[in-house]
Design a protein around this motif. Structure first.
Motif, PDB file in Angstrom:
ATOM      1  N   UNK A   3     -47.934   1.843   3.753  1.00 48.78           N
ATOM      2  CA  UNK A   3     -48.659   2.435   2.640  1.00 48.78           C
ATOM      3  C   UNK A   3     -47.874   2.156   1.358  1.00 48.78           C
ATOM      4  N   UNK A   4     -48.600   1.783   0.321  1.00 48.85           N
ATOM      5  CA  UNK A   4     -47.971   1.388  -0.937  1.00 48.85           C
ATOM      6  C   UNK A   4     -48.533   2.223  -2.082  1.00 48.85           C
ATOM      7  N   UNK A   5     -47.648   2.705  -2.933  1.00 51.08           N
ATOM      8  CA  UNK A   5     -48.068   3.512  -4.078  1.00 51.08           C
ATOM      9  C   UNK A   5     -47.373   3.004  -5.330  1.00 51.08           C
ATOM     10  N   UNK A   6     -48.174   2.491  -6.266  1.00 51.65           N
ATOM     11  CA  UNK A   6     -47.645   2.018  -7.535  1.00 51.65           C
ATOM     12  C   UNK A   6     -47.609   3.150  -8.552  1.00 51.65           C
ATOM     13  N   UNK A   7     -46.743   3.006  -9.527  1.00 51.21           N
ATOM     14  CA  UNK A   7     -46.681   3.950 -10.633  1.00 51.21           C
ATOM     15  C   UNK A   7     -46.109   3.228 -11.846  1.00 51.21           C
ATOM     16  N   UNK A  18     -41.955  -2.641 -19.767  1.00 50.88           N
ATOM     17  CA  UNK A  18     -42.445  -1.685 -18.788  1.00 50.88           C
ATOM     18  C   UNK A  18     -41.843  -2.032 -17.439  1.00 50.88           C
ATOM     19  N   UNK A  19     -41.576  -1.011 -16.647  1.00 49.56           N
ATOM     20  CA  UNK A  19     -41.091  -1.224 -15.285  1.00 49.56           C
ATOM     21  C   UNK A  19     -42.041  -0.515 -14.328  1.00 49.56           C
ATOM     22  N   UNK A  20     -42.613  -1.271 -13.435  1.00 48.13           N
ATOM     23  CA  UNK A  20     -43.563  -0.727 -12.474  1.00 48.13           C
ATOM     24  C   UNK A  20     -42.896  -0.615 -11.114  1.00 48.13           C
ATOM     25  N   UNK A  21     -42.709   0.605 -10.611  1.00 43.88           N
ATOM     26  CA  UNK A  21     -42.205   0.764  -9.252  1.00 43.88           C
ATOM     27  C   UNK A  21     -43.362   0.781  -8.250  1.00 43.88           C
ATOM     28  N   UNK A  22     -43.069   0.365  -7.049  1.00 49.79           N
ATOM     29  CA  UNK A  22     -44.005   0.483  -5.941  1.00 49.79           C
ATOM     30  C   UNK A  22     -43.217   1.024  -4.757  1.00 49.79           C
ATOM     31  N   UNK A  23     -43.611   2.195  -4.303  1.00 58.92           N
ATOM     32  CA  UNK A  23     -42.930   2.834  -3.186  1.00 58.92           C
ATOM     33  C   UNK A  23     -43.708   2.603  -1.901  1.00 58.92           C
ATOM     34  N   UNK A 112     -51.286  -5.549   3.217  1.00 63.00           N
ATOM     35  CA  UNK A 112     -51.414  -4.168   2.745  1.00 63.00           C
ATOM     36  C   UNK A 112     -51.396  -4.149   1.223  1.00 63.00           C
ATOM     37  N   UNK A 113     -52.161  -3.207   0.663  1.00 65.60           N
ATOM     38  CA  UNK A 113     -52.304  -3.114  -0.791  1.00 65.60           C
ATOM     39  C   UNK A 113     -52.166  -1.671  -1.253  1.00 65.60           C
ATOM     40  N   UNK A 114     -51.626  -1.525  -2.463  1.00 66.19           N
ATOM     41  CA  UNK A 114     -51.648  -0.228  -3.106  1.00 66.19           C
ATOM     42  C   UNK A 114     -52.943  -0.040  -3.861  1.00 66.19           C
ATOM     43  N   UNK A 115     -53.062   1.110  -4.505  1.00 66.01           N
ATOM     44  CA  UNK A 115     -54.298   1.436  -5.212  1.00 66.01           C
ATOM     45  C   UNK A 115     -54.316   0.902  -6.643  1.00 66.01           C
ATOM     46  N   UNK A 116     -53.150   0.470  -7.116  1.00 64.98           N
ATOM     47  CA  UNK A 116     -53.062  -0.113  -8.447  1.00 64.98           C
ATOM     48  C   UNK A 116     -52.632   0.871  -9.510  1.00 64.98           C
ATOM     49  N   UNK A 117     -52.046   0.345 -10.566  1.00 66.41           N
ATOM     50  CA  UNK A 117     -51.665   1.146 -11.728  1.00 66.41           C
ATOM     51  C   UNK A 117     -52.098   0.398 -12.982  1.00 66.41           C
TER      52      UNK A 117
END
Length: 123
Positions: A3-7, A18-23, A112-117
């Motif tokens: 499972x991937x979650x971007x922010x 900008x710095x985009x993390x993905x957990x 697998x994909x996150x939902x996007x930010x």
């Protein structure tokens, strides 16, 4: 399963950074090549950058070389995308993805994909 979650998205002025993390959660994060894609309004999703499993080699789309930096921290199960000198044309939804393939450049390569930010670049 991963499972991937971007922010980290938001409104940024041109020229900013900008710095985009993905957990990631799930098992074997270090065993995946991690990638970032983006989709601008009215356009198809495009590859931005990837960092390979194992050796950590990186790949970038020609359009972002020199401004985008992808890194990963396997202990934290995270991947990051640093964007410098932001331009209005960087406005897009940014997606994090995980691939079992070593070299992965296309959406179909990723499992697998996150939902996007959302990143919006405007003055």
């Amino acid at each position: 399963q991963v499972q991937l979650v971007e922010s980290g998205g938001g409104l940024v002025q041109p020229g900013g950074s900008l710095r985009l993390p993905c957990a990631a959660s799930g098992r074997s994060f270090s065993g995946y090549t991690m990638g970032w894609f983006r989709q601008a309004p009215g356009k198809e999703r495009e590859f931005v950058a990837a960092i390979r499993r194992g050796d950590g080699n990186t790949d970038y789309a020609d359009s972002v070389k020199g401004r985008f930096t992808i890194t990963r921290n396997n202990a934290k199960k995270s991947v990051y995308l640093k964007i410098d000198s932001l331009k209005p044309e960087d406005t897009a939804v940014y997606y994090c993805a995980a691939a079992q393939l070593y070299a992965a450049y296309y959406s179909g390569d990723y499992d697998y994909w996150g939902q996007g930010t959302q990143v919006f670049v405007s003055s």
